[in-house]
Design an enzyme around this catalytic site. Sequence first.
Site, mmCIF file in Angstrom:
data_model
loop_
_atom_site.group_PDB
_atom_site.id
_atom_site.type_symbol
_atom_site.label_atom_id
_atom_site.label_comp_id
_atom_site.label_asym_id
_atom_site.label_seq_id
_atom_site.Cartn_x
_atom_site.Cartn_y
_atom_site.Cartn_z
ATOM 1 N NE ARG A 69 31.960 66.331 -54.658
ATOM 2 C CZ ARG A 69 32.682 65.220 -54.528
ATOM 3 N NH1 ARG A 69 33.325 64.501 -55.294
ATOM 4 N NH2 ARG A 69 32.667 64.910 -53.097
ATOM 5 C CE1 TYR A 73 31.387 59.256 -49.160
ATOM 6 C CE2 TYR A 73 32.931 57.265 -49.849
ATOM 7 C CZ TYR A 73 31.548 57.625 -49.224
ATOM 8 O OH TYR A 73 30.590 56.687 -49.492
ATOM 9 C CB CYS A 180 40.193 63.146 -53.088
ATOM 10 S SG CYS A 180 39.624 64.695 -52.858
#
Length: 216
Positions: A69, A73, A180
Amino acid sequence: MPQIDILPGLAPYAETLATMEARVAAISAGMAPEAIWLLEHPALYTAGTSSKPEDLTDPTRFPVFVAGRGGQYTYHGPGQRVVYVMLDLNTRGRDVRQFVCALENWVIGTLAAFNVKGERRTGRVGVWVSRPDKEPNPDGTPREDKIAAIGVKLRRWVSFHGISINVEPDLSHFSGIVPCGIRDHGVTSLVDLGLPVTMSDLDAALLAEFPRHFPG
């Protein structure tokens, strides 16, 4: 309305991903309806296509999976609602930015059902809450914590992966990564915010809010 399934127990990541990819192929071929899966995973980390090795700060703590995706992380585990969204954007408008915005708005509308003000931030995908109860940042700006992550992929304009919302996960498990890729903000959950929300409560709010943002 897509077919909606609430999966029991803790869904193994690799097997669930493979099943999701098969469903996306079937949707693309016109052989299956759109789908929304609500589930929980066992404790694990996933690496998105923009992940950086240095952001996996404790690589032996939990299993690590390459997700495919977008994003960096993230952590999945018990107490976190993962929502896999398999929608056909061929019939809903081929606009990735609008799709991600609709996912964010879906989360924000769902959180509002519990009187939580979720917000988006420029340059930070996901949904955030202000934390005036915490000490401000060193520069004086209010502290913000992330309550929901978003990471999607499209194949032939059919979406998969989706969102995760923290209901009552062990927030210490996020310390094994830089979530993220953002180092200067924390993570929170509905229970961490002092709300006795159950997974069933969240599911009901998600399903009630969905048609507002994804009609048809």
